[in-house]
Design a protein around this motif. Sequence first.
Motif, PDB file in Angstrom:
ATOM      1  N   MET A   1       0.805  -1.202   0.000  1.00  0.00           N
ATOM      2  CA  MET A   1       0.000   0.000   0.000  1.00  0.00           C
ATOM      3  C   MET A   1       0.849   1.268   0.000  1.00  0.00           C
ATOM      4  N   ALA A   2       2.143   1.144   0.201  1.00  0.00           N
ATOM      5  CA  ALA A   2       2.985   2.344   0.268  1.00  0.00           C
ATOM      6  C   ALA A   2       3.098   3.022  -1.096  1.00  0.00           C
ATOM      7  N   ILE A   3       3.274   2.244  -2.144  1.00  0.00           N
ATOM      8  CA  ILE A   3       3.447   2.844  -3.469  1.00  0.00           C
ATOM      9  C   ILE A   3       2.168   3.544  -3.937  1.00  0.00           C
ATOM     10  N   PRO A   4       0.982   2.945  -3.806  1.00  0.00           N
ATOM     11  CA  PRO A   4      -0.223   3.708  -4.178  1.00  0.00           C
ATOM     12  C   PRO A   4      -0.394   4.985  -3.370  1.00  0.00           C
ATOM     13  N   LYS A  12       8.756  14.493  -5.889  1.00  0.00           N
ATOM     14  CA  LYS A  12       9.986  14.870  -6.572  1.00  0.00           C
ATOM     15  C   LYS A  12      10.797  15.846  -5.712  1.00  0.00           C
ATOM     16  N   GLY A  13      12.057  15.513  -5.490  1.00  0.00           N
ATOM     17  CA  GLY A  13      12.954  16.360  -4.720  1.00  0.00           C
ATOM     18  C   GLY A  13      12.775  16.267  -3.215  1.00  0.00           C
ATOM     19  N   SER A  14      11.961  15.342  -2.748  1.00  0.00           N
ATOM     20  CA  SER A  14      11.687  15.211  -1.320  1.00  0.00           C
ATOM     21  C   SER A  14      12.567  14.148  -0.682  1.00  0.00           C
ATOM     22  N   HIS A  15      12.616  14.181   0.619  1.00  0.00           N
ATOM     23  CA  HIS A  15      13.228  13.116   1.405  1.00  0.00           C
ATOM     24  C   HIS A  15      12.086  12.349   2.063  1.00  0.00           C
ATOM     25  N   ILE A  16      12.006  11.072   1.788  1.00  0.00           N
ATOM     26  CA  ILE A  16      10.954  10.235   2.345  1.00  0.00           C
ATOM     27  C   ILE A  16      11.511   9.557   3.593  1.00  0.00           C
ATOM     28  N   LEU A  17      10.948   9.896   4.752  1.00  0.00           N
ATOM     29  CA  LEU A  17      11.388   9.347   6.031  1.00  0.00           C
ATOM     30  C   LEU A  17      10.380   8.294   6.468  1.00  0.00           C
ATOM     31  N   VAL A  18      10.770   7.030   6.411  1.00  0.00           N
ATOM     32  CA  VAL A  18       9.854   5.959   6.801  1.00  0.00           C
ATOM     33  C   VAL A  18      10.572   4.930   7.652  1.00  0.00           C
ATOM     34  N   ASP A  19       9.787   4.082   8.258  1.00  0.00           N
ATOM     35  CA  ASP A  19      10.294   3.032   9.113  1.00  0.00           C
ATOM     36  C   ASP A  19      10.967   1.943   8.271  1.00  0.00           C
ATOM     37  N   ARG A  20      11.781   1.139   8.915  1.00  0.00           N
ATOM     38  CA  ARG A  20      12.506   0.090   8.192  1.00  0.00           C
ATOM     39  C   ARG A  20      11.592  -0.966   7.580  1.00  0.00           C
ATOM     40  N   GLN A  34      11.171   8.545  -8.918  1.00  0.00           N
ATOM     41  CA  GLN A  34      10.484   9.831  -8.817  1.00  0.00           C
ATOM     42  C   GLN A  34      11.429  10.985  -8.485  1.00  0.00           C
ATOM     43  N   ASN A  35      12.732  10.745  -8.577  1.00  0.00           N
ATOM     44  CA  ASN A  35      13.762  11.747  -8.270  1.00  0.00           C
ATOM     45  C   ASN A  35      13.650  12.265  -6.840  1.00  0.00           C
ATOM     46  N   ALA A  36      13.337  11.365  -5.932  1.00  0.00           N
ATOM     47  CA  ALA A  36      13.288  11.688  -4.513  1.00  0.00           C
ATOM     48  C   ALA A  36      14.327  10.830  -3.808  1.00  0.00           C
ATOM     49  N   LYS A  37      14.597  11.172  -2.572  1.00  0.00           N
ATOM     50  CA  LYS A  37      15.559  10.392  -1.789  1.00  0.00           C
ATOM     51  C   LYS A  37      14.826   9.754  -0.621  1.00  0.00           C
ATOM     52  N   TYR A  38      15.295   8.616  -0.211  1.00  0.00           N
ATOM     53  CA  TYR A  38      14.680   7.939   0.924  1.00  0.00           C
ATOM     54  C   TYR A  38      15.661   7.854   2.073  1.00  0.00           C
ATOM     55  N   VAL A  39      15.106   7.921   3.268  1.00  0.00           N
ATOM     56  CA  VAL A  39      15.878   7.749   4.492  1.00  0.00           C
ATOM     57  C   VAL A  39      15.194   6.606   5.227  1.00  0.00           C
ATOM     58  N   ARG A  60      11.766  12.219  11.929  1.00  0.00           N
ATOM     59  CA  ARG A  60      10.587  11.365  11.891  1.00  0.00           C
ATOM     60  C   ARG A  60      10.004  11.201  13.292  1.00  0.00           C
ATOM     61  N   HIS A  61      10.875  11.175  14.278  1.00  0.00           N
ATOM     62  CA  HIS A  61      10.433  11.036  15.661  1.00  0.00           C
ATOM     63  C   HIS A  61       9.563  12.224  16.087  1.00  0.00           C
ATOM     64  N   LEU A  62       9.881  13.417  15.610  1.00  0.00           N
ATOM     65  CA  LEU A  62       9.081  14.595  15.929  1.00  0.00           C
ATOM     66  C   LEU A  62       7.657  14.454  15.414  1.00  0.00           C
ATOM     67  N   VAL A  63       7.515  13.890  14.235  1.00  0.00           N
ATOM     68  CA  VAL A  63       6.184  13.694  13.660  1.00  0.00           C
ATOM     69  C   VAL A  63       5.408  12.662  14.480  1.00  0.00           C
TER      70      VAL A  63
END
Length: 99
Positions: A1-4, A12-20, A34-39, A60-63
């Motif tokens: 469900m993450a990709i949908p 584009k140009g974002s940093h995606i902060l997600v759990d492992r 999508q020319n984004a970066k993942y953390v 991510r912890h702040l959110v």
Amino acid sequence: MAIPLLKTTNIKGSHILVDRAYGSAEIRAYITEQNAKYVIPPKQNAKEPRSVDWCLYKERHLVECFFNKIKQFRRIATRYDKFAVSFLYFIYVALFLFC
């Protein structure tokens, strides 16, 4: 469900902060396309762990703390409101009280 879910917004140009748990090759490939970066930290049992910007990942912890605080309002946590607008207004009230 993450990709949908990611397809619904322009990342584009974002940093995606997600759990492992969301660190599959398929999700990482989509984010890169999508020319984004993942953390995303690697799983504990990864044979070749990838590097992670831990300073950025800490944001991510702040959110998570924010969502935990607004869930203290029973009306927000259980979503009693019939309309999305009134639900949004109570989120604004919670933001006003915590900020």
